[in-house]
Design a protein around this motif. Structure first.
Motif, PDB file in Angstrom:
ATOM      1  N   CYS A  62      15.936  -4.010  36.828  1.00 31.60           N
ATOM      2  CA  CYS A  62      14.615  -4.112  36.198  1.00 31.60           C
ATOM      3  C   CYS A  62      14.053  -5.513  36.423  1.00 31.60           C
ATOM      4  O   CYS A  62      14.704  -6.509  36.096  1.00 31.60           O
ATOM      5  N   SER A  64      11.726  -6.882  34.888  1.00 30.70           N
ATOM      6  CA  SER A  64      11.255  -7.466  33.643  1.00 30.70           C
ATOM      7  C   SER A  64      12.404  -8.039  32.822  1.00 30.70           C
ATOM      8  O   SER A  64      12.304  -9.144  32.299  1.00 30.70           O
ATOM      9  N   CYS A  65      13.531  -7.289  32.701  1.00 25.29           N
ATOM     10  CA  CYS A  65      14.602  -7.722  31.817  1.00 25.29           C
ATOM     11  C   CYS A  65      15.956  -7.872  32.506  1.00 25.29           C
ATOM     12  O   CYS A  65      16.874  -8.439  31.917  1.00 25.29           O
ATOM     13  N   CYS A  81      13.434  -0.708  34.026  1.00 22.14           N
ATOM     14  CA  CYS A  81      14.358   0.150  33.290  1.00 22.14           C
ATOM     15  C   CYS A  81      13.539   1.051  32.372  1.00 22.14           C
ATOM     16  O   CYS A  81      12.333   0.854  32.199  1.00 22.14           O
ATOM     17  N   CYS A  84      11.700  -0.853  29.393  1.00 24.26           N
ATOM     18  CA  CYS A  84      10.531  -1.686  29.702  1.00 24.26           C
ATOM     19  C   CYS A  84       9.271  -0.875  29.978  1.00 24.26           C
ATOM     20  O   CYS A  84       8.172  -1.414  29.905  1.00 24.26           O
TER      21      CYS A  84
HETATM   22 ZN   LIG Z   1      13.764  -3.692  31.637  1.00 24.12          ZN
END
Ligand SMILES: [Zn+2]
Length: 95
Positions: A62, A64-65, A81, A84
């Motif tokens: 992911c 983002s994370c 993911c 997110c």
């Molecule tokens: Zn994520």
């Protein structure tokens, strides 16, 4: 040498390897590298191997994370993911 580079008459050959660009193209990580003329071949091979691992794993991490994710065609061709993208899915459900 510098004058030749500024005038565009010489190609750029760095002393040590450098990263010229890191971009995301249609969900894929692309790392542009230039080899340096003083870089031993085995070191250059290791650098390429690390970049290859990063580019391959970016397709399932992911962005983002950092948790395991997957390629989302409907989310601007990016890798996310489930967690997110959940808020966006919830917004669509309440409309
Ligand atoms: Zn994520």
């Amino acid at each position: 040498m510098d004058k030749a580079l500024l005038s565009g008459r010489a190609a750029y050959h760095p002393t040590l390897p450098i990263c010229a660009d890191i971009v995301q193209v249609a969900g894929e990580l692309k790392v542009a590298l230039l080899n340096g003329y003083l870089c031993p071949a085995n070191v250059w091979a290791r650098i390429l191997a690390y970049v290859e691992v990063a580019e391959a794993s970016a397709q399932r991490v992911c962005e983002s994370c950092g948790k395991p994710g997957k390629f989302r065609e409907v989310y601007w061709h990016r890798v996310y993911c489930d967690e997110c993208i959940e808020p966006v899915v919830d917004l669509e459900r309440t409309e």
